[in-house]
Design a protein around this motif. Structure first.
Motif, PDB file in Angstrom:
ATOM      1  N   TYR A   1       3.425  16.018   1.590  1.00 23.20           N
ATOM      2  CA  TYR A   1       4.306  14.968   1.091  1.00 23.20           C
ATOM      3  C   TYR A   1       3.506  13.690   0.951  1.00 23.20           C
ATOM      4  O   TYR A   1       2.697  13.349   1.822  1.00 23.20           O
ATOM      5  CB  TYR A   1       5.460  14.759   2.083  1.00 23.20           C
TER       6      TYR A   1
ATOM      7  N   LYS B   1       6.611   6.058  -0.662  1.00 24.62           N
ATOM      8  CA  LYS B   1       5.618   7.134  -0.561  1.00 24.62           C
ATOM      9  C   LYS B   1       4.185   6.603  -0.506  1.00 24.62           C
ATOM     10  O   LYS B   1       3.240   7.293  -0.870  1.00 24.62           O
ATOM     11  CB  LYS B   1       5.748   8.131  -1.721  1.00 24.62           C
TER      12      LYS B   1
ATOM     13  N   ASP C   1       7.249  12.672  -8.936  1.00 26.95           N
ATOM     14  CA  ASP C   1       6.530  13.762  -8.261  1.00 26.95           C
ATOM     15  C   ASP C   1       6.577  15.025  -9.110  1.00 26.95           C
ATOM     16  O   ASP C   1       5.558  15.720  -9.281  1.00 26.95           O
ATOM     17  CB  ASP C   1       7.167  13.998  -6.896  1.00 26.95           C
TER      18      ASP C   1
ATOM     19  N   LEU D   1       2.287  11.366  -9.143  1.00 31.99           N
ATOM     20  CA  LEU D   1       1.899  10.863  -7.819  1.00 31.99           C
ATOM     21  C   LEU D   1       0.766  11.676  -7.206  1.00 31.99           C
ATOM     22  O   LEU D   1       0.532  11.588  -5.988  1.00 31.99           O
ATOM     23  CB  LEU D   1       3.122  10.890  -6.890  1.00 31.99           C
ATOM     24  N   LYS D   2       0.072  12.443  -7.991  1.00 34.84           N
ATOM     25  CA  LYS D   2      -1.045  13.246  -7.467  1.00 34.84           C
ATOM     26  C   LYS D   2      -2.231  12.345  -7.127  1.00 34.84           C
ATOM     27  O   LYS D   2      -2.473  11.345  -7.765  1.00 34.84           O
ATOM     28  CB  LYS D   2      -1.468  14.306  -8.497  1.00 34.84           C
TER      29      LYS D   2
END
Length: 317
Positions: free
Chosen positions: A27, A212, A311, A316-317
């Motif tokens: 995550y 995040k 995501d 968001l990698k």
């Protein structure tokens, strides 16, 4: 570590709550597989460190992979020192419908029993709906089943994890003890419910305070589709000072500067991140001018701030 009372529950929780998702499943930015995660022993050690440094509030869920089991291993012999919150597994059927009362009751009760077994405890302090939508919150059977679990002593308080302001308002109206909701520098929509929550004695736990990790040193070099988001994050650096040296510190202090907020949930998977979170609660919140400036820097299009969608799109990698 200062503590605040969780609404009308009487439960005192640390201002920083340890978010358990990152020790249970891949995550967050740059975490793509189990290879990027802490080992089980490292996670247990980090949980012990957090408890010893003053965090007493730990959040997990039935759907967070190994998180509950790891917390059970870490805390089974020190249960009296902490507050545990976990969330029920999803119970809508394949057609998206809420099942009949008896089926629903069985799912919710079995989810709690599974959590208790993995957490190695005979009660949880807060048992929550996971991703409570308006339909779930309007269902009287759901609320009745959760309420009855309080009577058994296996649950001290019941709550709902919401996404939208409308869901939060409905959860407060329906009398849930605790609401876990998204709120941060960029998306401040949920603040509309804070006074109502205070009036009703509802405990507020803020999640997504760092988005995040975007509202930290990870908020650079983002996917091209998030160029405007990255530019906006850069504006917060203009508010940094010697006392507030990092955006993550500003973001945490911002949320805690609202008196209705009982705790801020921070995802922690490194001692470094733990210490940063602890530094953010050094007793000094934002003053009136700093809070006003921070409020003014809300993102102009909050509807675009859909992290689960980002995501899924691989941004968001």
């Amino acid at each position: 570590m200062k503590k605040r009372v969780l609404g009308k529950t009487g439960i005192a929780v640390s201002e920083i709550a340890f978010g358990g998702v990152e020790i249970g499943i891949p995550y967050g930015i740059g975490v793509n597989s189990e290879a990027d995660m802490l080992s089980r022993d490292e996670a247990v050690s980090l949980l012990h460190e957090a408890l010893d440094k003053g965090i007493n509030f730990f959040d997990t869920a039935r759907l967070y992979g190994e998180s509950e089991a790891i917390m059970g291993e870490a805390f089974h012999d020190r249960r009296d020192r902490l507050v545990l919150a976990t969330k029920c597994k999803h119970f809508k059927n394949n057609d998206g419908q809420i099942p009949s009362y008896q089926v629903l009751k069985k799912i919710i009760e079995s989810s709690l029993e599974e959590s208790l077994g993995l957490l190695k405890t005979d009660y949880v302090d807060v048992f929550m709906l996971h991703q409570a939508d308006l339909e779930i919150l309007a269902n009287d059977d759901v609320k009745e089943i959760f309420t009855k679990l309080k009577d058994t002593g296996k649950v001290r308080a019941i709550g709902a994890s919401t996404y939208t302001s409308a869901e939060t308002k409905r959860a407060i109206e329906k009398g849930w003890d605790v609401i876990q909701l998204p709120f941060n520098l960029m998306d401040q929509q949920q603040a509309d419910n804070f006074n109502f929550a205070e009036e009703k004695g509802t405990g507020i736990v803020v999640r997504s305070v760092l988005m995040k990790g975007l509202l930290s040193d990870k908020g650079r070099g983002l996917h091209p589709a998030l160029q405007q988001v990255e530019q906006h994050i850069g504006k917060y650096r203009e508010l940094l000072t010697d006392e507030i040296p990092e955006i993550s510190t500003l973001a945490t202090k911002f949320a805690l500067s609202f008196k209705q907020v009982s705790a801020v949930l921070v995802g922690i998977d490194r001692s470094e991140y733990l210490n940063r979170a602890l530094h953010s609660v050094d007793g000094r919140l934002l003053n009136a001018a700093e809070l006003s400036e921070s409020k003014a820097l809300v993102y102009p299009d909050p509807s675009f701030l859909d992290l689960p969608q980002w995501d899924r799109l691989g941004w968001l990698k």
